[in-house]
Design an enzyme around this catalytic site. Sequence first.
Site, PDB file in Angstrom:
ATOM      1  N   SER A  82       0.836  -1.175   0.000  1.00 32.84           N
ATOM      2  CA  SER A  82       0.000   0.000   0.000  1.00 32.84           C
ATOM      3  C   SER A  82       0.883   1.241   0.000  1.00 32.84           C
ATOM      4  O   SER A  82       1.871   1.301   0.740  1.00 32.84           O
ATOM      5  CB  SER A  82      -0.862  -0.063   1.260  1.00 32.84           C
ATOM      6  OG  SER A  82      -1.674   1.043   1.319  1.00 32.84           O
TER       7      SER A  82
ATOM      8  N   SER B  67       4.547   3.925   3.090  1.00 38.05           N
ATOM      9  CA  SER B  67       4.075   2.729   2.406  1.00 38.05           C
ATOM     10  C   SER B  67       4.098   1.567   3.408  1.00 38.05           C
ATOM     11  O   SER B  67       4.642   1.697   4.507  1.00 38.05           O
ATOM     12  CB  SER B  67       5.004   2.445   1.221  1.00 38.05           C
ATOM     13  OG  SER B  67       4.577   1.318   0.495  1.00 38.05           O
ATOM     14  N   LYS B  68       3.497   0.474   3.056  1.00 43.62           N
ATOM     15  CA  LYS B  68       3.584  -0.722   3.901  1.00 43.62           C
ATOM     16  C   LYS B  68       3.168  -1.925   3.074  1.00 43.62           C
ATOM     17  O   LYS B  68       2.352  -1.805   2.158  1.00 43.62           O
ATOM     18  CB  LYS B  68       2.633  -0.599   5.098  1.00 43.62           C
ATOM     19  CG  LYS B  68       2.982  -1.536   6.224  1.00 43.62           C
ATOM     20  CD  LYS B  68       4.088  -0.951   7.079  1.00 43.62           C
ATOM     21  CE  LYS B  68       4.388  -1.762   8.291  1.00 43.62           C
ATOM     22  NZ  LYS B  68       5.158  -0.977   9.265  1.00 43.62           N
ATOM     23  N   GLY B  69       3.729  -3.066   3.406  1.00 41.51           N
ATOM     24  CA  GLY B  69       3.353  -4.278   2.698  1.00 41.51           C
ATOM     25  C   GLY B  69       3.049  -5.380   3.685  1.00 41.51           C
ATOM     26  O   GLY B  69       3.394  -5.292   4.869  1.00 41.51           O
TER      27      GLY B  69
END
Length: 476
Positions: A61, A106-108
Site C-alpha cells: 500500500s 508505504s507498507k506491505g
Amino acid sequence: MLASNEPSFRQSVDIMFNRAAALLDLPPGLEEKIRVCNSTYVVRFGVRLRGQIHTFTGYRSVHSEHMEPVKGGIRYALSVDQDEVEALAALMTYKCALVEVPFGGSKGGLCIDPRVWNEEELERITRRFAYELIKRDLINPSQNVPAPDMGTSEREMAWIADQYRRMATTDINARACVTGKPLNAGGIAGRVEATGRGIQFALREFFRHPEDVARAHLDGSLAGKRIIIQGLGNVGYHAAKFLSEDDDCRIVGIIERDGAILDPGGLPVERVKAHLNETGGVRGFPGAEYVADGMSVLTEDCDILIPAAMEGVINLANVHRIRAPLIVEAANGPITAGADEVLRGKGTVIIPDLFANAGGVTVSYFEWVKNLSHIRFGRLQRRQEETRHHLLVEELERLSADRGLGWTLSPGFKEKYLRGAGELELVRSGLDDTMRGAYQAMREVWLGRKDVPDLRIAAYIVAIQRVAASYRALGL
Ligand code: GLU
C-alpha cells in the site's frame, strides 16, 4: 479481536488524524488529500510447496508520495489485510515526516503464518512475492523501499535484495531497494537494534524534561522505574535490554504469546530471551511468577507500560483497568482510538507510536543513504579523527610534564576519547539526535498550544504541517 463498537485500525488512525487536522487551518481539500491512501496493490500468487499449489495473498500500500521513495516494512502475519496495511502505511507517512526522514509512507504484508513454513519454503514464497512487487516498481531504490516488520527480518530482506538484483542487473543502486539487510549484504551497523534503541532515546529525552515527567504523575529519572513490556520480539527485546542494562530500569513484567512472567525485583532480559528462544515461551522461567492469562498483566501496576507487539492490545475491553501512568507505543497502533480517549480522560501520558518507534525507519534511512553512496559511514574520517585526538592528548601530557603540573587523565578517558567513531557510533548518534529533535518539535506544540491535549495530537500536527508544506511546494 476488537469489540464491535471499536473502529478498525485504519479508522482509528484516521480518527487521530482528523482530531489533529481539525486544529489546523489547511486549505480546503488538502486535508483529505493527505489522509487518504493513494493506492493499494493486492496480489494473489501460487507457489508449489509440499506437492501442491498454495495461494498466498500479499499487499503493498502506498499512502503518500509527497516524497519518494516511499518507505515501510513488509509484515508476515495472519492478521494482514487491506485495512491493516493501509493503516500502517498511513502511520509511515506521519512517522517519516515527524522524524524528518525524506520518504513518503508505504507498507506491505503477506497473509501468512511464517512459523508454519520452513526456511527454504519461506525463501520461495518471499522471492515470488518480491517478484510480483518488483515488476510493478513497488520495490525500487528510487520509488519504494521495504524493510522488516512483524514476522520478517534481515533474512527476508536479503532474499528480496537478491531478487531485485537478479531482475535489475544494471542498477548500480540495487542494494538500496530494501533496508534492514544483513551487514554482509549491504546492511548497516545498528539497524537490528534501531527501534529498541529509539525507544530508549525517546524515554531518555522525555525524562530530560521534569515538567513532562510530572504530567505523567512521575518524578525523578529513568533509573529504578518499573516497566512492563508486551512482546519480546526484536523491538521489545532490545528496548527492555537497553533500558535495564543502561538506564537501571526494572523490567517487572514480560508478556508473551504463552502467558506472562512477573518479578518485582526485575527480570533478567537476556536470560528470558534465551529461555524464549529455547522453549518458544516464557512459561517455566525460573524464579518468576507465571501468569497464564498474559494479557491481564497489561493492567498490573507499573510506572511505564511498553506494548511492543501489535495493534489494538489496549482497547475498550481493558482500558479502564490500565494502571500505568506512562505508556510508550513501541508497536504501531497498540491503543485503539476509543481507548486513547479513555486514557486521555484519566490523564495517562502516551508517547505515541509515530514518534516512539521511529528509530527503525530512521536507521533505514541511514542504510539507504549508505547504499547510494557505496561507502561505509566513518570510513574516511575515523583515523583522521583519532590522529587529531592523539595530538591533543599528547600536547596536554607534554604541557603537564614540562611545567611539572602533575595532571593525570582519569582512567578510561584516554581510551574512550582517542577512539574515532565507527559506523555503529555514528548511527547511534544520528538516531539519538533524530529522536531528541522530533521530541522537541512535538513538545513545543504540546506545551505551547492550549488546544492540544496530548503528545499524539502534537505529533500529528507536526507531521501534517510538514506533509502539507511539501504538497504546497509541489504546487498542490
Ligand atoms: N517496519 C518498521 C516500521 O514500522 C520500519 C520501516 C522501515 O524501516 O522502512 O516503522
